[in-house]
Design a protein around this motif. Structure first.
Motif, PDB file in Angstrom:
ATOM      1  N   GLY A 296       0.830  -1.198   0.000  1.00  0.00           N
ATOM      2  CA  GLY A 296       0.000   0.000   0.000  1.00  0.00           C
ATOM      3  C   GLY A 296       0.864   1.248   0.000  1.00  0.00           C
ATOM      4  O   GLY A 296       2.079   1.158   0.177  1.00  0.00           O
ATOM      5  N   PHE A 297       0.224   2.413  -0.223  1.00  0.00           N
ATOM      6  CA  PHE A 297       0.981   3.664  -0.205  1.00  0.00           C
ATOM      7  C   PHE A 297       0.236   4.725   0.597  1.00  0.00           C
ATOM      8  O   PHE A 297      -0.986   4.671   0.747  1.00  0.00           O
ATOM      9  N   VAL A 298       1.008   5.677   1.083  1.00  0.00           N
ATOM     10  CA  VAL A 298       0.451   6.741   1.920  1.00  0.00           C
ATOM     11  C   VAL A 298       0.074   7.916   1.026  1.00  0.00           C
ATOM     12  O   VAL A 298       0.906   8.407   0.267  1.00  0.00           O
ATOM     13  N   PHE A 299      -1.185   8.339   1.091  1.00  0.00           N
ATOM     14  CA  PHE A 299      -1.606   9.461   0.249  1.00  0.00           C
ATOM     15  C   PHE A 299      -1.901  10.707   1.054  1.00  0.00           C
ATOM     16  O   PHE A 299      -2.097  11.785   0.501  1.00  0.00           O
ATOM     17  N   GLY A 326      -0.873  -6.045  14.059  1.00  0.00           N
ATOM     18  CA  GLY A 326       0.302  -6.767  14.543  1.00  0.00           C
ATOM     19  C   GLY A 326       1.198  -7.244  13.415  1.00  0.00           C
ATOM     20  O   GLY A 326       2.229  -7.867  13.649  1.00  0.00           O
ATOM     21  N   MET A 327       0.808  -6.922  12.214  1.00  0.00           N
ATOM     22  CA  MET A 327       1.595  -7.326  11.055  1.00  0.00           C
ATOM     23  C   MET A 327       2.915  -6.557  11.015  1.00  0.00           C
ATOM     24  O   MET A 327       2.970  -5.388  11.407  1.00  0.00           O
ATOM     25  N   LYS A 328       3.948  -7.219  10.515  1.00  0.00           N
ATOM     26  CA  LYS A 328       5.219  -6.513  10.352  1.00  0.00           C
ATOM     27  C   LYS A 328       5.290  -5.975   8.922  1.00  0.00           C
ATOM     28  O   LYS A 328       5.242  -6.743   7.963  1.00  0.00           O
ATOM     29  N   HIS A 331       8.883  -0.659   5.476  1.00  0.00           N
ATOM     30  CA  HIS A 331       8.760   0.739   5.064  1.00  0.00           C
ATOM     31  C   HIS A 331       9.852   0.984   4.021  1.00  0.00           C
ATOM     32  O   HIS A 331      11.030   1.114   4.355  1.00  0.00           O
ATOM     33  N   VAL A 332       9.450   1.021   2.765  1.00  0.00           N
ATOM     34  CA  VAL A 332      10.429   0.913   1.678  1.00  0.00           C
ATOM     35  C   VAL A 332      11.437   2.069   1.676  1.00  0.00           C
ATOM     36  O   VAL A 332      12.636   1.857   1.518  1.00  0.00           O
ATOM     37  N   ARG A 333      10.968   3.309   1.892  1.00  0.00           N
ATOM     38  CA  ARG A 333      11.891   4.448   1.811  1.00  0.00           C
ATOM     39  C   ARG A 333      13.000   4.376   2.862  1.00  0.00           C
ATOM     40  O   ARG A 333      14.164   4.651   2.588  1.00  0.00           O
ATOM     41  N   THR A 334      12.622   3.985   4.102  1.00  0.00           N
ATOM     42  CA  THR A 334      13.628   3.964   5.163  1.00  0.00           C
ATOM     43  C   THR A 334      14.343   2.606   5.223  1.00  0.00           C
ATOM     44  O   THR A 334      15.368   2.476   5.876  1.00  0.00           O
ATOM     45  N   GLY A 335      13.750   1.604   4.583  1.00  0.00           N
ATOM     46  CA  GLY A 335      14.347   0.268   4.619  1.00  0.00           C
ATOM     47  C   GLY A 335      14.121  -0.453   5.940  1.00  0.00           C
ATOM     48  O   GLY A 335      14.681  -1.519   6.196  1.00  0.00           O
ATOM     49  N   ARG A 336      13.267   0.134   6.801  1.00  0.00           N
ATOM     50  CA  ARG A 336      13.037  -0.492   8.115  1.00  0.00           C
ATOM     51  C   ARG A 336      11.760  -1.316   8.123  1.00  0.00           C
ATOM     52  O   ARG A 336      10.832  -1.058   7.376  1.00  0.00           O
ATOM     53  N   ASP A 337      11.730  -2.287   9.053  1.00  0.00           N
ATOM     54  CA  ASP A 337      10.500  -3.053   9.282  1.00  0.00           C
ATOM     55  C   ASP A 337       9.880  -2.583  10.585  1.00  0.00           C
ATOM     56  O   ASP A 337      10.598  -2.277  11.537  1.00  0.00           O
ATOM     57  N   ILE A 371       6.824   8.819   8.717  1.00  0.00           N
ATOM     58  CA  ILE A 371       6.178   8.450   7.458  1.00  0.00           C
ATOM     59  C   ILE A 371       5.907   9.704   6.632  1.00  0.00           C
ATOM     60  O   ILE A 371       5.484  10.728   7.165  1.00  0.00           O
ATOM     61  N   GLN A 372       6.166   9.624   5.342  1.00  0.00           N
ATOM     62  CA  GLN A 372       5.904  10.762   4.457  1.00  0.00           C
ATOM     63  C   GLN A 372       4.879  10.390   3.392  1.00  0.00           C
ATOM     64  O   GLN A 372       4.714   9.214   3.070  1.00  0.00           O
ATOM     65  N   ILE A 373       4.256  11.416   2.842  1.00  0.00           N
ATOM     66  CA  ILE A 373       3.310  11.182   1.754  1.00  0.00           C
ATOM     67  C   ILE A 373       4.042  10.509   0.597  1.00  0.00           C
ATOM     68  O   ILE A 373       5.156  10.906   0.255  1.00  0.00           O
ATOM     69  N   GLY A 374       3.436   9.497   0.021  1.00  0.00           N
ATOM     70  CA  GLY A 374       4.055   8.797  -1.107  1.00  0.00           C
ATOM     71  C   GLY A 374       4.801   7.540  -0.682  1.00  0.00           C
ATOM     72  O   GLY A 374       5.182   6.745  -1.531  1.00  0.00           O
ATOM     73  N   ASP A 375       4.989   7.354   0.636  1.00  0.00           N
ATOM     74  CA  ASP A 375       5.733   6.172   1.103  1.00  0.00           C
ATOM     75  C   ASP A 375       4.975   4.880   0.807  1.00  0.00           C
ATOM     76  O   ASP A 375       3.743   4.828   0.917  1.00  0.00           O
ATOM     77  N   THR A 376       5.756   3.848   0.461  1.00  0.00           N
ATOM     78  CA  THR A 376       5.169   2.530   0.218  1.00  0.00           C
ATOM     79  C   THR A 376       5.469   1.607   1.395  1.00  0.00           C
ATOM     80  O   THR A 376       6.571   1.636   1.944  1.00  0.00           O
ATOM     81  N   PHE A 377       4.485   0.801   1.775  1.00  0.00           N
ATOM     82  CA  PHE A 377       4.672  -0.248   2.781  1.00  0.00           C
ATOM     83  C   PHE A 377       4.331  -1.592   2.143  1.00  0.00           C
ATOM     84  O   PHE A 377       3.353  -1.691   1.399  1.00  0.00           O
ATOM     85  N   THR A 378       5.132  -2.595   2.453  1.00  0.00           N
ATOM     86  CA  THR A 378       4.893  -3.898   1.850  1.00  0.00           C
ATOM     87  C   THR A 378       5.159  -5.008   2.860  1.00  0.00           C
ATOM     88  O   THR A 378       5.722  -4.769   3.926  1.00  0.00           O
TER      89      THR A 378
END
Ligand code: G4P
Length: 537
Positions: A296-299, A326-328, A331-337, A371-378
Motif C-alpha cells: 500500500g501507499f500513503v496518500f 500486529g503485522m510486520k 517501510h520501503v523508503r527507510t528500509g526499516r521493518d 512516514i511521508q506522503i508517497g511512502d510505500t509499505f509492503t
C-alpha cells in the motif's frame, strides 16, 4: 490468480464537486442507505464535532469550509464501500488530488441550476489524467434547474467526457415529477411530501403507459419525455461499460439529495458497475490486488487532533492483499521493518468488527514524523508505488520567526508541516532563506496558525520574488552541478531534499529551459522513494 471475494466486494471512491453542489448531503444519504448512520444531519454534526476536538481546525470553522479529509466505510448489499472525503475548498486542491490517487472511481455532483463550475473542471481533469471512472449526479432537481439537454451538452463540451444518461428528469423545480430510468424502462415518481431523511425504495416504478403515470406526471410531460428519449437515443450515447471504466464516458443520474430522490438508483448502479480495487503501477511493474502480498501507499498525513502529542496519522491505501493488526510491514523508503499494532481501520458500522482490512481499504498508521506522503509499505517485496504527485506551487512567501531564538523551532515546524503536505517548504541554498510554496492562499493561514499553536513560533510572511518552481533532473551529473553553481541564487532544496529551480518570472523560466537543454524541468514531483529527479546529496 484466485480472486479474493473480500477484495472483489470493495468499492473505494470519492465525491468531487464544486462547493455547495451537495457533496455533504449526498454523503449523508449514501451513509443512510448503507445503514452507517440513522438520521440525517449526522455528517454535518460530525463535522462540527471535529472542530470541537481539534484546535487548529478553528480555521475551518471560521471560514466554514472543510480542510481535512477522512474515510467513511459502509456496507450496501454484499459490498463494502469506502467513501473518501475530499476537502471542499479550492485552496486545498493538492490534498484533494492526492486523495483521488487513492480511489478506484469517483462520483461527480453537479448543481442543476449552476451546471459545470470551476472546481469541477479542475477535479475532473485529474480524473481524466488518471482515467478514473466517473459517475455523474445532477443534483437539486427539486429546485429551479437548467434544461437537462443543455446541462448534458455543457458536461460533454466543457469537461470533454461523453454522457450516457441512465435516468432522465420530467420537469424541474416546482414541476419536478420524477425521473425515467432508461435502462429499466421505468418511471420513478417524486413525492414532494416525502420527508427528507426517509430512504424510499422505488424498486418497480411504472411503465410509460401506466395510467398512474399520466396522472402523476401530466400528459404533456410524458410527450416531452418521449421526444427527449428519442433525442438521447438518436445521439447514440448508450451506456458503454468499457468507455466508463476507461474514463471516457460518464453515466448520468438526476436527483435531489436533499429529498433522498435518485440516490437509491445511483447507489444500485454504482455497486454493480463501479470498479473493484484495480492493479497499480510500481517501479517493479503492476501489482495485482489479489497477488496475496500486502502492499500500500500513503496518500495523506494528518496531524493528530491533540496538538499536545504531536503524533500523526498516515492514511494508507491498501493496494494488494490483507492487513492484520500486529503485522510486520516493510517501510520501503527507510528500509526499516515495523510491527503495526494499532492501525486505525475505518469501519463506520458498529464496533464489533475484526480489525482486518483488504485491498481497497484505507488504514491509518500512527507515527511521529517517520512516514511521508508517497511512502510505500509492503510485506516481503521492496517496491514503490507511482503516482502520488506534488505540484509546483504558484504562490510563494518568505517566512521568518519574529523571535530570532525560535529559528530552530521554525525549521522543525516547517519541515514537519511540509512532510504532512500542508504546504511545500524550499530552502534557498545560497541565501539562508526559507520559502513556503502553496497552491492556494489559505495554506499560508494554516501554516501560520499551526506554527503558532503547535510549535510556539510567531512567524511573519514576506513577499518572495518567485513566480513558480520546477524540480530539475539531469542525466549528466557534471552538467547538473554546473547548473546549480551558475544559478545558485535561484536553487532551492524542497522538503524531500530534491533540487528545485525557483523562477522569478515565466519568461525567465522559458529562457533558462532554452539555455539548459540537457536539464529537465518538472512541474510535478512524484512523492515516492525512487524517482528520476535529482536529489541533493
Ligand atoms: P457541499 O458539501 O457540496 O458544499 O454542499 P452541501 O451538501 O452542504 O449542500 C449545500 C446546500 O445545498 C445546503 O443548503 C443543502 O441543504 C442544499 N442542497 C443539497 N442538495 C440539495 C437538493 O437536492 N435540493 C435542494 N433544494 N437543496 C440541496 P444550505 O442552506 O447551505 O445548508 P443547510 O442549512 O441546509 O445545512
Amino acid at each position: 490468480m484466485k480472486l479474493e471475494p473480500d477484495i472483489e466486494n470493495r468499492r473505494t471512491f470519492a465525491i468531487i464537486s464544486h462547493p455547495d453542489a451537495g457533496k455533504t448531503t449526498v454523503t449523508e444519504r449514501l451513509l443512510l442507505f448503507g445503514g452507517a448512520i440513522n438520521t440525517a444531519g449526522t455528517v454535518k454534526a460530525r463535522k462540527s464535532q471535529r472542530h470541537a476536538t481539534s484546535d487548529w481546525m478553528e480555521i475551518e470553522q471560521q471560514r466554514g469550509i472543510s480542510v481535512t479529509s477522512s474515510v467513511m466505510q459502509f456496507n450496501y448489499g454484499d459490498r463494502v464501500i469506502n467513501l473518501l472525503d475530499t476537502p471542499g475548498h479550492e485552496d486545498f486542491s493538492e490534498d484533494t488530488y492526492r486523495t483521488l490517487t487513492a480511489v478506484d472511481s469517483a462520483l461527480m455532483v453537479i448543481d442543476a441550476a449552476k451546471g459545470v463550475e470551476d472546481r469541477t473542471i479542475k477535479l475532473l481533469e485529474i480524473c481524466r489524467l488518471r482515467k478514473t471512472p466517473v459517475i455523474t449526479l445532477i443534483n437539486k432537481m427539486d429546485r429551479y434547474a437548467r434544461e437537462s439537454l443543455e446541462l448534458i451538452d455543457e458536461i460533454e463540451n466543457v469537461l470533454n467526457i461523453e454522457c450516457a444518461p441512465i435516468t432522465w428528469p420530467l420537469g424541474s423545480g416546482q414541476h419536478f415529477g420524477g425521473t425515467y430510468h432508461l435502462e429499466r424502462e421505468r418511471l420513478i415518481p417524486f413525492d414532494r411530501e416525502q420527508s427528507d431523511d426517509r430512504a424510499v425504495r422505488h424498486d418497480d416504478g411504472w411503465a410509460r403507459d401506466d395510467p398512474r403515470a399520466a396522472e402523476h406526471f401530466g400528459a404533456q410531460n410524458l410527450v416531452t419525455l418521449e421526444e427527449e428519449i428519442e433525442l438521447i437515443e438518436g445521439a447514440g450515447n448508450g451506456f458503454n461499460i468499457d468507455a466508463y471504466l476507461q474514463g471516457s464516458q460518464t453515466p448520468v443520474f438526476f436527483g435531489s439529495a436533499l429529498r433522498s430522490f435518485g440516490i437509491r438508483e445511483l447507489l444500485d448502479f454504482f455497486v454493480e458497475t463501479a470498479p473493484a480495487p484495480q492493479s497499480r503501477a510500481t517501479d517493479q511493474g503492476e501489482v495485482d490486488p489479489h497477488s496475496g502480498h500486502f502492499s500500500g501507499f500513503v496518500f495523506k498525513i494528518q496531524a493528530n487532533m491533540d496538538p499536545q502529542h504531536r503524533d500523526r496519522i498516515a492514511f494508507l491505501r491498501i493496494c494488494s492483499g490483507k492487513f492484520e493488526q500486529g503485522m510486520k510491514l516493510h517501510h520501503v523508503r527507510t528500509g526499516r521493518d515495523a510491527v503495526v499494532a494499532n492501525a486505525l481501520t475505518f469501519m463506520a458500522r458498529g464496533r464489533d468488527h475484526t480489525a482486518d482490512a483488504w485491498a481497497g481499504d484505507i488504514i491509518g498508521i500512527h507515527n511521529h514524523g517517520t512516514i511521508q506522503i508517497g511512502d510505500t509499505f509492503t510485506v516481503g517485496k521492496s517496491m514503490s508505488f507511482h503516482g502520488v504527485p506534488s505540484f509546483a506551487p504558484e504562490l510563494f512567501r518568505r517566512v521568518r520567526s519574529t523571535d530570532p531564538l525560535r529559528g530552530k523551532a521554525l525549521l522543525k515546524g516547517l519541515t514537519e508541516l511540509g512532510e504532512e503536505g500542508a504546504a511545500q517548504v524550499f530552502r534557498l541554498t545560497n541565501k539562508n532563506e526559507l520559502v513556503i510554496g502553496a497552491i492556494g492562499v489559505l495554506q499560508f493561514d494554516v501554516v501560520s496558525w499551526r506554527l503558532k499553536h503547535e510549535y510556539n513560533v510567531d512567524c511573519v510572511f514576506e513577499a518572495a520574488p518567485y513566480h513558480t518552481a520546477r524540480w530539475v533532473a539531469c542525466a549528466d551529473q557534471k552538467m547538473l552541478n554546473k547548473f546549480r553553481n551558475q544559478l545558485a541564487d535561484n536553487i532551492a532544496m524542497d522538503g524531500g531534499n530534491f533540487i528545485a529551480y525557483m523562477a522569478p518570472t515565466m519568461v525567465n523560466l522559458q529562457l533558462t529551459e532554452e539555455r539548459w537543454p540537457d536539464v529537465e524541468f518538472y512541474k510535478t514531483r512524484e512523492l515516492s522513494a525512487n524517482n528520476a529527479l535529482a536529489k541533493a546529496v
